[in-house]
Scaffold this active site. Structure first.
Site, PDB file in Angstrom:
ATOM      1  N   ASP A  76       0.787  -1.224   0.000  1.00 40.22           N
ATOM      2  CA  ASP A  76       0.000   0.000   0.000  1.00 40.22           C
ATOM      3  C   ASP A  76       0.827   1.286   0.000  1.00 40.22           C
ATOM      4  O   ASP A  76       0.489   2.243  -0.689  1.00 40.22           O
ATOM      5  CB  ASP A  76      -0.903  -0.014   1.243  1.00 40.22           C
ATOM      6  CG  ASP A  76      -1.722   1.237   1.360  1.00 40.22           C
ATOM      7  OD1 ASP A  76      -2.474   1.521   0.413  1.00 40.22           O
ATOM      8  OD2 ASP A  76      -1.596   1.947   2.378  1.00 40.22           O
ATOM      9  N   ASP A  79       4.837   0.764   3.946  1.00 39.58           N
ATOM     10  CA  ASP A  79       4.769  -0.464   4.741  1.00 39.58           C
ATOM     11  C   ASP A  79       4.380  -1.636   3.829  1.00 39.58           C
ATOM     12  O   ASP A  79       4.413  -1.495   2.606  1.00 39.58           O
ATOM     13  CB  ASP A  79       3.750  -0.274   5.873  1.00 39.58           C
ATOM     14  CG  ASP A  79       2.372   0.051   5.322  1.00 39.58           C
ATOM     15  OD1 ASP A  79       2.249   0.279   4.105  1.00 39.58           O
ATOM     16  OD2 ASP A  79       1.400   0.079   6.091  1.00 39.58           O
ATOM     17  N   TYR A 228      -8.365   3.102   5.988  1.00 37.98           N
ATOM     18  CA  TYR A 228      -9.130   3.122   4.747  1.00 37.98           C
ATOM     19  C   TYR A 228     -10.599   2.802   4.965  1.00 37.98           C
ATOM     20  O   TYR A 228     -11.178   1.976   4.276  1.00 37.98           O
ATOM     21  CB  TYR A 228      -8.490   2.171   3.729  1.00 37.98           C
ATOM     22  CG  TYR A 228      -7.116   2.647   3.309  1.00 37.98           C
ATOM     23  CD1 TYR A 228      -6.974   3.806   2.561  1.00 37.98           C
ATOM     24  CD2 TYR A 228      -5.974   1.969   3.686  1.00 37.98           C
ATOM     25  CE1 TYR A 228      -5.720   4.273   2.191  1.00 37.98           C
ATOM     26  CE2 TYR A 228      -4.715   2.419   3.314  1.00 37.98           C
ATOM     27  CZ  TYR A 228      -4.603   3.577   2.566  1.00 37.98           C
ATOM     28  OH  TYR A 228      -3.365   4.036   2.195  1.00 37.98           O
ATOM     29  N   GLU A 434       4.649  10.817   3.357  1.00 44.99           N
ATOM     30  CA  GLU A 434       4.014   9.538   3.069  1.00 44.99           C
ATOM     31  C   GLU A 434       3.890   9.376   1.552  1.00 44.99           C
ATOM     32  O   GLU A 434       3.672  10.349   0.814  1.00 44.99           O
ATOM     33  CB  GLU A 434       2.616   9.554   3.701  1.00 44.99           C
ATOM     34  CG  GLU A 434       1.708   8.441   3.267  1.00 44.99           C
ATOM     35  CD  GLU A 434       1.627   7.321   4.301  1.00 44.99           C
ATOM     36  OE1 GLU A 434       0.575   7.212   4.952  1.00 44.99           O
ATOM     37  OE2 GLU A 434       2.608   6.587   4.451  1.00 44.99           O
TER      38      GLU A 434
END
Ligand SMILES: *[C@@H]1O[C@H](CO)[C@@H](O)[C@H](O)[C@H]1NC(C)=O
Ligand SMILES: *[C@@H]1O[C@H](CO)[C@@H](O)[C@H](O)[C@H]1NC(C)=O
Ligand SMILES: *[C@@H]1O[C@H](CO)[C@@H](O)[C@H](O)[C@H]1NC(C)=O
Length: 456
Positions: A76, A79, A228, A434
């Site tokens: 994703d 990670d 999510y 991120e």
């Protein structure tokens, strides 16, 4: 001699005056790099033509609760959890860009790569859909995964798999995976008819599952909730129906889509286009396939709002959320490029998309795409690329290091600046650095759109 000096000075001043602020981004290069980012995110057994030298096979034991093979798909973010909900939204959004800007991918010599990128996701969804009413939606446990920092090739934690079924339904997840399969099937329709047929069969089954078993997938897969969670499943049902209509031209699906649009009250002006809320994308698709003024007006209202009234940073970036700031802006840019193709405020909307992408790539004096342009992010929050070359060990010291990531995660769009254009290139601040699958998706499709309009 004097002339040479003059020439050198002229070049120097030209560079100083024009660089980097007015440089036209090289969209084709950005498209190429974005596809490299997806390649770096691959899980499972890598093919021999893998282009990421620091990546190898990983998570080859991923399996379902009954031992089903769940290898493959994409990690994703920085990670190693595989979250199907954002992975599917990513796939649908990328496929949409390929369908509308095929010429852009071809002119950038990236068509083959994007087909491979789509299939890497849909092959995984086909595996995950183990029976008509059973779909795996997550592999890996977030809290276990996050105790580990290192290479995916070396991870050895348990990676549980989670699914939806008739007792634990999730219409949002089933709908989004259905849409990913329909949109990708449509890309392959004239290229690989067998793959089209297979993907459509699964898309139809998942659609039936979603329609007959409403519910939120995060109740079946609670680990997905923190990151999510979806805010409603009406948009995914509608989205799945339209994509099935586009892929099959079966009018039943369009009737369903218009009915869901009404029943789930999707006609209001959305604030965003994001994995949690697809209504703005639905309005664009309904406008395109029906040409009805109601939908066209909704699209125009959304883009006008985004351009003239949405909050902006002082330097002009559309500011929707502190998480994924740049991807939010890029998603809106992509949708308004779609609106432009419907002949709604065409030049205004294309210019708006150019302006937002320019912010991301050049105008603030830095690029927010790893490995592209001036002063790009060197420390994305990304475990695999933070590791030194093998066989040096990798662990939390790589996370804490003040040095740039030893591997360049080409093409990754970082989350971006705050509402005051403030940004710091630091690995441990996910609000700045991120990177995720879905951040790059609308962005890549917008880049393809701008190449399309440049070519005209
Ligand atoms: C996983 O790897 C770590 C570090 O390489 C090692 O210390 C640990 O014993 C391994 N665990 C298992 C279950 O193999
Ligand atoms: C959108 O903005 C344009 C330009 O200002 C205007 O002409 C048009 O009427 C607006 N449309 C809507 C639906 O607000
Ligand atoms: C938009 O305008 C172009 C040129 O006038 C035309 O060819 C095209 O069919 C129009 N598209 C739509 C969706 O109205």
């Amino acid at each position: 001699m004097v002339q040479i000096f003059t020439a050198i000075f002229a070049v120097f001043f030209f560079e100083a005056a024009c660089h980097p602020f007015n440089v036209q981004p090289n969209y084709k290069d950005v498209l190429r790099l974005s596809l490299l980012f997806y390649e770096a995110q691959r899980s499972g057994r890598l093919p021999v033509d893998n282009r990421i030298p620091w990546r190898g096979d990983s998570a080859l034991d991923d399996k379902g609760t009954n031992g089903e093979d769940l290898t493959g798909g994409y990690y994703d973010a920085g990670d190693f959890v595989k979250f199907s909900f954002p992975m599917a939204f990513t796939t649908t959004t990328l496929a949409w860009g390929v369908l509308d800007y095929e010429n852009a991918y071809k002119s950038a010599d990236q068509y083959h790569h994007v087909l491979t990128a789509l299939k890497w996701a849909t092959d995984y969804f086909l595996k995950s859909h183990v029976s008509p009413y059973e779909l795996y939606g997550q592999v890996g446990d977030f809290s276990i995964d996050h105790k580990y920092w290192g290479r995916p090739e070396e991870l050895n934690m348990t990676r549980p798999a989670y699914k939806i079924d008739t007792k634990h339904p999730g219409a949002d997840l089933a709908g989004e995976v259905s849409a990913a399969l329909s949109s990708t099937a449509l890309v392959f329709k004239n290229i690989q008819k067998d793959y089209y047929n297979l993907a459509i069969k699964h898309a139809q089954e998942l659609y039936t599952f979603a329609v007959n078993y409403p519910g939120f997938y995060h109740e079946a897969i609670p680990g997905a909730k923190t990151f999510y969670q979806s805010t409603g499943f009406g948009d995914e049902l509608t989205w799945a129906a339209i994509w099935l209509y586009k892929a099959t031209l079966d009018k039943k699906y369009l009737q369903d889509a218009e009915l869901f649009y009404m029943n789930f009250k999707l006609k209001g002006r959305p604030n965003e286009f994001y994995h949690t809320n697809k209504a703005a994308g639905i309005q664009v698709l309904l406008a395109e396939v029906t040409g009805k003024p109601e939908y066209i007006n909704a699209v125009e209202t959304f883009c006008n709002y985004s351009i003239y009234q949405q909050k902006r940073t002082p330097n002009g970036l559309v500011y929707i959320d502190k998480v994924g700031t740049l991807s939010h802006a890029a998603n809106v840019a992509f949708l308004c490029l779609q609106a432009a193709a419907l002949n709604i405020s065409t030049s205004t909307y294309i210019n708006f998309a150019r302006e937002q992408l320019a912010y991301i790539l050049t105008t603030t004096g830095r690029s927010f795409v790893v490995g592209y342009g001036e002063n790009y992010p060197k420390k994305p929050h990304h475990s695999a690329s933070s590791c030194p070359a093998k066989p040096s060990p990798c662990g939390w010291e790589a996370y804490k290091s003040k040095d740039p990531n030893p591997q360049i995660l080409y093409g990754a769009l970082v989350s971006g600046p705050d509402q005051n254009d403030y940004y710091e290139d630091v690995r441990d601040e996910f609000l700045y650095n991120e990177v995720t699958l879905d951040y790059n998706a609308g962005f890549q499709s917008a880049v393809a759109g701008l190449i399309h309009y440049e070519n005209e």
